[in-house]
Motif scaffolding. Structure first.
Motif, mmCIF file in Angstrom:
data_model
loop_
_atom_site.group_PDB
_atom_site.id
_atom_site.type_symbol
_atom_site.label_atom_id
_atom_site.label_comp_id
_atom_site.label_asym_id
_atom_site.label_seq_id
_atom_site.Cartn_x
_atom_site.Cartn_y
_atom_site.Cartn_z
ATOM 1 N N PRO A 35 -14.970 -19.510 16.432
ATOM 2 C CA PRO A 35 -15.429 -19.800 17.791
ATOM 3 C C PRO A 35 -15.810 -21.279 17.903
ATOM 4 C CG PRO A 35 -16.482 -17.814 16.962
ATOM 5 C CD PRO A 35 -15.732 -18.408 15.811
ATOM 6 N N PHE A 36 -15.392 -21.923 18.999
ATOM 7 C CA PHE A 36 -15.612 -23.366 19.167
ATOM 8 C C PHE A 36 -16.163 -23.583 20.573
ATOM 9 C CE2 PHE A 36 -13.964 -27.706 20.077
ATOM 10 C CZ PHE A 36 -14.503 -28.371 18.992
ATOM 11 N N GLY A 37 -17.440 -23.943 20.663
ATOM 12 C CA GLY A 37 -18.078 -24.036 21.973
ATOM 13 C C GLY A 37 -18.081 -22.667 22.627
ATOM 14 N N GLU A 38 -18.290 -22.648 23.931
ATOM 15 C CA GLU A 38 -18.357 -21.356 24.626
ATOM 16 C C GLU A 38 -16.971 -20.809 24.949
ATOM 17 O OE1 GLU A 38 -21.516 -19.992 25.887
ATOM 18 O OE2 GLU A 38 -22.423 -21.488 24.563
ATOM 19 N N LYS A 39 -15.987 -21.750 25.053
ATOM 20 C CA LYS A 39 -14.736 -21.340 25.677
ATOM 21 C C LYS A 39 -13.514 -21.321 24.771
ATOM 22 C CE LYS A 39 -15.080 -24.421 29.058
ATOM 23 N NZ LYS A 39 -15.001 -25.202 30.270
ATOM 24 N N TYR A 40 -13.673 -21.786 23.534
ATOM 25 C CA TYR A 40 -12.470 -22.013 22.729
ATOM 26 C C TYR A 40 -12.527 -21.376 21.345
ATOM 27 C CZ TYR A 40 -12.039 -25.661 26.269
ATOM 28 O OH TYR A 40 -11.979 -26.327 27.454
ATOM 29 N N THR A 41 -11.333 -21.322 20.726
ATOM 30 C CA THR A 41 -11.221 -20.944 19.307
ATOM 31 C C THR A 41 -10.577 -22.118 18.570
ATOM 32 O OG1 THR A 41 -10.865 -18.638 19.961
ATOM 33 C CG2 THR A 41 -10.273 -19.221 17.708
ATOM 34 N N THR A 43 -13.457 -12.213 22.188
ATOM 35 C CA THR A 43 -14.759 -12.413 22.843
ATOM 36 C C THR A 43 -15.960 -12.333 21.908
ATOM 37 O OG1 THR A 43 -14.664 -10.080 23.384
ATOM 38 C CG2 THR A 43 -14.024 -11.623 25.130
ATOM 39 N N HIS A 44 -15.812 -11.704 20.722
ATOM 40 C CA HIS A 44 -16.993 -11.602 19.860
ATOM 41 C C HIS A 44 -17.290 -12.945 19.183
ATOM 42 C CE1 HIS A 44 -14.722 -11.491 16.124
ATOM 43 N NE2 HIS A 44 -13.891 -10.630 16.684
ATOM 44 N N ASP A 45 -18.396 -12.963 18.402
ATOM 45 C CA ASP A 45 -18.855 -14.270 17.908
ATOM 46 C C ASP A 45 -18.611 -14.487 16.421
ATOM 47 O OD1 ASP A 45 -20.587 -12.454 16.892
ATOM 48 O OD2 ASP A 45 -22.408 -13.305 17.758
ATOM 49 N N ARG A 46 -17.683 -13.729 15.845
ATOM 50 C CA ARG A 46 -17.403 -13.909 14.426
ATOM 51 C C ARG A 46 -16.149 -14.778 14.231
ATOM 52 N NH1 ARG A 46 -17.732 -7.721 12.589
ATOM 53 N NH2 ARG A 46 -17.591 -7.342 14.822
ATOM 54 N N ALA A 47 -15.921 -15.220 13.006
ATOM 55 C CA ALA A 47 -14.732 -16.019 12.687
ATOM 56 C C ALA A 47 -13.802 -15.195 11.806
ATOM 57 C CB ALA A 47 -15.159 -17.280 11.955
ATOM 58 N N TYR A 48 -12.552 -15.634 11.685
ATOM 59 C CA TYR A 48 -11.584 -14.933 10.836
ATOM 60 C C TYR A 48 -11.032 -15.856 9.758
ATOM 61 C CZ TYR A 48 -11.281 -11.249 14.390
ATOM 62 O OH TYR A 48 -11.564 -10.239 15.263
ATOM 63 N N VAL A 49 -10.736 -15.249 8.628
ATOM 64 C CA VAL A 49 -10.006 -15.926 7.558
ATOM 65 C C VAL A 49 -8.671 -15.204 7.466
ATOM 66 C CG1 VAL A 49 -10.061 -16.587 5.126
ATOM 67 C CG2 VAL A 49 -12.213 -16.216 6.356
ATOM 68 N N ALA A 69 -10.432 -5.172 17.022
ATOM 69 C CA ALA A 69 -9.837 -5.009 18.353
ATOM 70 C C ALA A 69 -8.846 -6.114 18.744
ATOM 71 C CB ALA A 69 -10.945 -4.876 19.399
ATOM 72 N N PRO A 70 -9.138 -7.408 18.500
ATOM 73 C CA PRO A 70 -8.171 -8.431 18.948
ATOM 74 C C PRO A 70 -6.957 -8.575 18.034
ATOM 75 C CG PRO A 70 -10.261 -9.457 18.259
ATOM 76 C CD PRO A 70 -10.366 -8.007 17.960
ATOM 77 N N LEU A 71 -6.963 -7.840 16.909
ATOM 78 C CA LEU A 71 -5.896 -8.034 15.923
ATOM 79 C C LEU A 71 -4.678 -7.156 16.225
ATOM 80 C CD1 LEU A 71 -8.037 -8.150 12.639
ATOM 81 C CD2 LEU A 71 -7.157 -10.078 13.992
ATOM 82 N N ARG A 72 -3.511 -7.701 15.918
ATOM 83 C CA ARG A 72 -2.251 -7.001 16.169
ATOM 84 C C ARG A 72 -2.145 -5.747 15.279
ATOM 85 N NH1 ARG A 72 2.163 -9.041 18.808
ATOM 86 N NH2 ARG A 72 1.273 -11.108 19.014
ATOM 87 N N ALA A 73 -2.455 -5.918 13.978
ATOM 88 C CA ALA A 73 -2.401 -4.766 13.073
ATOM 89 C C ALA A 73 -3.681 -3.973 13.246
ATOM 90 C CB ALA A 73 -2.275 -5.244 11.636
ATOM 91 N N SER A 74 -3.583 -2.814 13.870
ATOM 92 C CA SER A 74 -4.817 -2.067 14.100
ATOM 93 C C SER A 74 -5.200 -1.346 12.811
ATOM 94 C CB SER A 74 -4.616 -1.062 15.232
ATOM 95 O OG SER A 74 -3.491 -0.291 14.941
ATOM 96 N N GLY A 75 -6.461 -1.378 12.495
ATOM 97 C CA GLY A 75 -6.934 -0.649 11.315
ATOM 98 C C GLY A 75 -6.824 -1.439 10.029
ATOM 99 N N GLY A 76 -7.100 -0.748 8.928
ATOM 100 C CA GLY A 76 -7.100 -1.389 7.620
ATOM 101 C C GLY A 76 -8.481 -1.899 7.278
#
Ligand SMILES: Cc1cc2nc3c(=O)[nH]c(=O)nc-3n(C[C@H](O)[C@H](O)[C@H](O)COP(=O)(O)OP(=O)(O)OC[C@H]3O[C@@H](n4cnc5c(N)ncnc54)[C@H](O)[C@@H]3O)c2cc1C
Length: 492
Positions: free
Chosen positions: A261-267, A242-248, A132-139
């Motif tokens: 995710p970094f603390g409650e408020k940051y990436t 907003t979700h709690d996973r990370a991206y590579v 959902a937060p990604l520009r390229a939808s799908g894949g």
């Protein structure tokens, strides 16, 4: 004059890990740190406790397997500091084909052996919330398990344990000279204008990116060690999703960055890889690096990512083994222990390279090598919790439940923060407090006077940075008034 079995230069993760291990084997240990504990590379890492999925590309299977093994041990021994995290790799055209990526994540699972973490899986990013937060939808997306940790607090936990097992930990104390005198090292320490001369039977150089310059300028007569210095910068940005996973995320230039995710408020977004020369203590994120990370994040995420909204930046310097080949990001994350001293001489061991994740095994290796010169007990750290990590079968949730029962006045976010920071020892920090007022005046964020006093008394905190950027991360986003309040309280 005081004499120690072993003196260690550097209060980063490796110096503190070695001090803990050696003290627990019955050696008398001195640790010398010129700044604060973790004020070097060890508080500026990307904070992943990981096997390093991208090292599979370099066929570094042994390194990956060993790191994954250490990940499991850390999860068991420091469950408050090390947290499981799912990482999502969105598939892009410049990557290996999807079928090969799938084999890669399965291989990662395999190398992890009987991990307590969930296995990898393939995602359809058109359906999964990670898309959902990604520009390229799908894949396709590839999701696997690793961990993140509070790097600086991991260092402090090792230092606390080392001290409790008898080590003498000196912060804000610089080693200014070391020379062999008979079968001893004669060491000159400087704390401000105060000078002190001590002896040690063995010397360990765990000065991280300073390891080469320590040999060149401080330790007289030792053979040089070659260290390659590579700066990696990070930015901290208001949460990109907003979700709690990370991206590579893989850029078109092949470089990989992480968004975590970094603390409650940051990436947290990083890193760059820039070869540097000179004093690693002066590394900062340059305007170009900040720009690069923002552009790359914006390329992947729908949200605009602007340098003006970056709330914090930091840069760490990797001390990599100088094998004279390859780009910085492909240079090996292996480590090397360089021994100096001929038969009958006091030894010097220099530790070069490595990863935060593998610090315990590397420390054990260093102390095992000291066994050629010093009598000691057997290795012991693999199955021993770090201070606060004895959470038992009820784990971290059990600790939160105990806090809710015994300290019901704490806001949930505060309870969670301090439970992560101190583990079981959070109860020592809170002491007999029965209501929020008992914690004293609020200084910055949810830091109260009682916690500050605890940090000063039990964790070597001396300056506002020690408190706000290493023992806690409450400095990120803090106002000048809050920072001044901490400074004033420390000066009292
Ligand atoms: C950008 C970046 C990201 C990273 N990300 C990860 C990651 O996600 N996961 C992972 O596993 N690893 C990661 N690493 C690697 C990891 O951070 C390092 O391997 C580790 O922190 C090195 O610790 P150290 O104790 O050797 O060095 P340091 O932490 O730098 O400690 C050396 C200490 O020696 C002290 N010192 C120097 N000279 C003297 C002197 N003369 N007297 C007294 N003290 C002295 C310094 O003040 C310093 O505190 C990353 C590294 C970088 C740079």
């Amino acid at each position: 004059m005081k004499e120690f079995d072993v003196a260690i230069i550097g209060g980063g993760i490796n110096g503190c890990g070695i001090a803990r291990d050696a003290a627990g084997r019955g050696l008398s240990v001195l640790l010398i740190e010129q700044g604060d504990l973790a004020s070097g590379t060890s508080s500026y890492s990307s904070k992943m406790i990981h096997g390093g999925i991208r090292y599979l590309e370099h066929y570094d299977f042994r390194l990956v397997r060993e790191s994954l093994h250490e990940r499991e041990l850390l999860l068991k021994n420091a469950p408050h500091l090390v947290r499981p995290m799912r990482f999502v790799i969105p598939h892009v055209a410049s990557m290996r084909p999807a079928w090969m990526m799938k084999i890669g994540i399965r291989l990662y699972d395999f190398l992890a052996g009987r991990s307590v973490l969930p296995k990898s899986r393939v995602l359809d990013l058109a359906d999964d919330p990670a898309g959902a937060p990604l520009r390229a939808s799908g894949g396709a997306g590839f999701e696997y398990s690793d961990c993140v940790a509070d790097d600086a607090r991991l260092v402090i936990a090792n230092a606390i344990d080392a001290q409790e097992r008898g080590a003498d930990i000196r912060t804000k104390t610089r080693l200014v000279s070391a020379r062999r005198v008979g079968q001893r090292w004669e060491l000159v320490l400087a704390e401000g204008v105060k000078r002190e001369t001590l002896h040690a039977r063995a010397l360990v150089n765990a000065a991280g990116p300073w390891a080469g310059s320590v040999i060149e300028t401080i330790v007289k007569g030792a053979a040089p060690v070659n260290v390659r210095l590579v700066k990696g910068s990070h930015i901290v940005y208001p949460r990109l999703y907003t979700h709690d996973r990370a991206y590579v995320l893989q850029n078109n230039d092949g470089r990989i960055i992480f968004a975590i995710p970094f603390g409650e408020k940051y990436t947290l977004i990083g890193t760059t890889d820039v070869e540097i020369a000179g004093d690693p203590g002066h590394a900062t994120a340059s305007a170009e690096e900040i720009q690069y990370l923002c552009r790359l994040a914006e390329h992947f995420f729908k949200t605009a990512v602007e340098p003006s909204r970056v709330v914090w930046t930091f840069a760490g310097v990797r001390p990599l083994i100088d094998d004279g080949k390859g780009s910085a990001s492909s240079a090996t994350r292996e480590y090397k222990i360089v021994a100096d001293g001929s038969y009958g001489e006091a030894p010097l061991l220099s530790l070069i390279g490595g990863k935060l994740t593998a610090y315990r095994a590397m420390s054990e290796d260093v102390v095992n090598k000291l066994g050629h010169w010093l009598a000691m007990r057997a290795a012991w750290t693999a199955n021993e919790p770090l201070p606060g990590g004895d959470l038992g079968a009820r784990g971290f949730d059990g600790l939160l439940a105990d806090l809710a029962r015994d300290h019901a006045y704490l806001p949930a976010a505060t309870a969670r923060r301090i439970a992560h920071a101190y583990g079981r020892r959070v109860m020592n920090m809170l002491g007999d407090a029965k209501k929020i007022e008992d914690l004293g005046v609020r200084l910055a964020g949810d830091l109260h006077a009682r916690e500050l006093a605890y940090l000063r008394e039990h964790e070597w905190a001396k300056t506002a940075d020690d408190v706000l950027f290493r023992r806690t991360k409450l400095g990120v986003g803090a106002s000048q008034i809050e920072i001044d309040a901490v400074k004033t309280a420390l000066a009292a």
